[in-house]
Design an enzyme around this catalytic site. Structure first.
Site, mmCIF file in Angstrom:
data_model
loop_
_atom_site.group_PDB
_atom_site.id
_atom_site.type_symbol
_atom_site.label_atom_id
_atom_site.label_comp_id
_atom_site.label_asym_id
_atom_site.label_seq_id
_atom_site.Cartn_x
_atom_site.Cartn_y
_atom_site.Cartn_z
ATOM 1 N N TYR A 280 0.862 -1.177 0.000
ATOM 2 C CA TYR A 280 0.000 0.000 0.000
ATOM 3 C C TYR A 280 0.895 1.223 0.000
ATOM 4 C CZ TYR A 280 -3.818 3.093 1.715
ATOM 5 O OH TYR A 280 -4.751 4.081 1.898
ATOM 6 N N LYS B 15 -1.176 -1.239 -4.192
ATOM 7 C CA LYS B 15 -2.251 -0.244 -4.220
ATOM 8 C C LYS B 15 -1.573 1.097 -4.256
ATOM 9 C CE LYS B 15 -5.351 0.995 -0.532
ATOM 10 N NZ LYS B 15 -5.882 2.317 -0.775
HETATM 11 C C1 NAY Z 1 -7.892 3.115 2.132
HETATM 12 O O1 NAY Z 1 -6.947 2.523 2.607
HETATM 13 O O2 NAY Z 1 -8.985 3.116 2.664
HETATM 14 C C2 NAY Z 1 -7.669 3.876 0.897
HETATM 15 O O3 NAY Z 1 -6.603 4.358 0.665
HETATM 16 C C3 NAY Z 1 -8.757 4.045 -0.081
HETATM 17 C C4 NAY Z 1 -8.383 5.100 -1.076
HETATM 18 C C5 NAY Z 1 -8.654 6.463 -0.510
HETATM 19 N N1 NAY Z 1 -7.410 7.029 -0.111
HETATM 20 C C6 NAY Z 1 -7.237 7.713 1.006
HETATM 21 C C7 NAY Z 1 -5.840 8.134 1.266
HETATM 22 O O4 NAY Z 1 -8.139 7.994 1.733
HETATM 23 O O5 NAY Z 1 -10.585 6.599 -1.826
HETATM 24 C C8 NAY Z 1 -9.369 7.252 -1.578
HETATM 25 C C9 NAY Z 1 -9.645 8.702 -1.181
HETATM 26 O O6 NAY Z 1 -10.338 8.766 0.029
HETATM 27 C C10 NAY Z 1 -10.473 9.400 -2.250
HETATM 28 O O7 NAY Z 1 -9.867 9.227 -3.502
HETATM 29 C C11 NAY Z 1 -10.639 10.891 -1.961
HETATM 30 O O8 NAY Z 1 -9.399 11.546 -2.096
#
Ligand code: NAY
Length: 294
Positions: A136, A164
């Site tokens: 990740y 990811k």
């Molecule tokens: C996670 O671990 O839940 C994620 O990383 C999911 C991806 C999200 N990233 C973060 C850093 O929150 O969905 C994205 C993000 O919330 C979305 O793109 C809005 O920026």
């Protein structure tokens, strides 16, 4: 890892009014995600507020998501932690619960050498009892910025099948696509899903998939059919919502939407994560009405 390609919702963690993890709401949320036709769940990631939960709570979330989601799609458990030992405990839980893969942020806060980070990932693979590991990469939150060569080193570890990639760096996305044929390459920023897919990602993991899963499925279908203009129109509809979510805080705003959609019972996040402020409510109510009508 073909089964792990596709679109996975980064599962939120619902709480009850007392701030405890709400099992009934978590079950409803898992069902709601799979009702949108998504390919799987990313359980206990950033969106799941995992670093604000105790190890026991994280294990409980893994268990409930597995009970409710098994047979509906892929289950990926995020086990990243500050200590290798805790990440291993969580990886063992995922293996025992029949997860399809584990994933982990690098170890944060203390500044570790690249060799120590490599050892951390190797130890997780070791504890995961044969489950594949998805790195990740989230430099904006972890503060750890890997070069392509450093990622190459980690991707070479036995058991590591994918990454990811939560960055806006589409050059690095394309480099990963080009340099690692067969790699499971998952896009991490929902607002960049189209860009990620055309740069080589074979799926994505996202927080906003919890509420806009059908839009993202349509977007991916259009990309696979070669209709980039059509996909851009869908991305724009998603991003009009994401603009508002980002303005008020993605996680509290998303929880409020789930609350308005009747999927969870309180929109709380765990402190120090802020819950929603008053001014957001009207715009989010309008978005909830729009999504409920789809
Ligand atoms: C996670 O671990 O839940 C994620 O990383 C999911 C991806 C999200 N990233 C973060 C850093 O929150 O969905 C994205 C993000 O919330 C979305 O793109 C809005 O920026």
């Amino acid at each position: 890892p073909a089964r792990l390609a596709g679109l996975h919702a980064a599962l939120m963690t619902p709480y009850d009014a007392a701030g405890e993890v709400s099992e009934p709401c978590l079950r409803q949320l898992v069902a709601a995600v799979f009702n949108q036709g998504l390919d799987g769940l990313y359980v206990g990631g950033s969106t799941g507020e995992s670093l604000l939960l105790t190890t026991e709570e994280r294990q409980r979330v893994f268990r409930v998501a597995a009970e409710e989601g098994k047979g509906c799609g892929a289950l990926i458990g995020h086990v990243g932690a500050i200590s290798t030992r805790e990440a291993q405990i969580l990886a063992r839980s995922c293996a025992a619960l029949g997860y399809d893969a584990v994933s982990a942020i690098p170890p944060i806060y203390f500044q570790h050498s690249r060799a120590a980070i490599r050892d951390y990932y190797a130890a997780i693979v070791d504890a995961a009892e044969g489950l594949p590991l998805i790195l990740y990469n989230v430099p904006a939150m972890s503060g750890i910025r890997f070069t392509l060569a450093e990622l190459q080193d980690l991707l070479g570890l036995p058991g590591v099948v994918g990454i990811k990639q939560t960055t806006n760096d589409m050059y690095q996305m394309e480099q990963l696509h080009r340099g690692f044929p067969g790699l499971l390459l998952l896009n991490g920023f929902d607002e960049m899903l189209l860009a990620g897919l055309v740069s080589g990602a074979n799926g994505g993991i996202g927080s906003t998939y919890n509420v806009m899963g059908q839009r993202y499925r349509e977007l991916r279908r259009l990309v696979l059919a070669g209709d980039t203009a059509g996909a851009l129109a869908v991305q724009s509809r998603c991003n009009a919502v994401i603009d508002t979510l980002l303005a008020f805080g993605v996680f509290p705003a998303l929880k409020y939407l789930l609350f308005r959609l009747g999927i969870i019972r309180t929109p709380l996040c765990r402190a120090p994560m802020e819950s929603l402020t008053g001014g957001a409510i009207d715009r989010l109510d309008a978005i909830a009405a729009e999504l409920a009508g789809e």
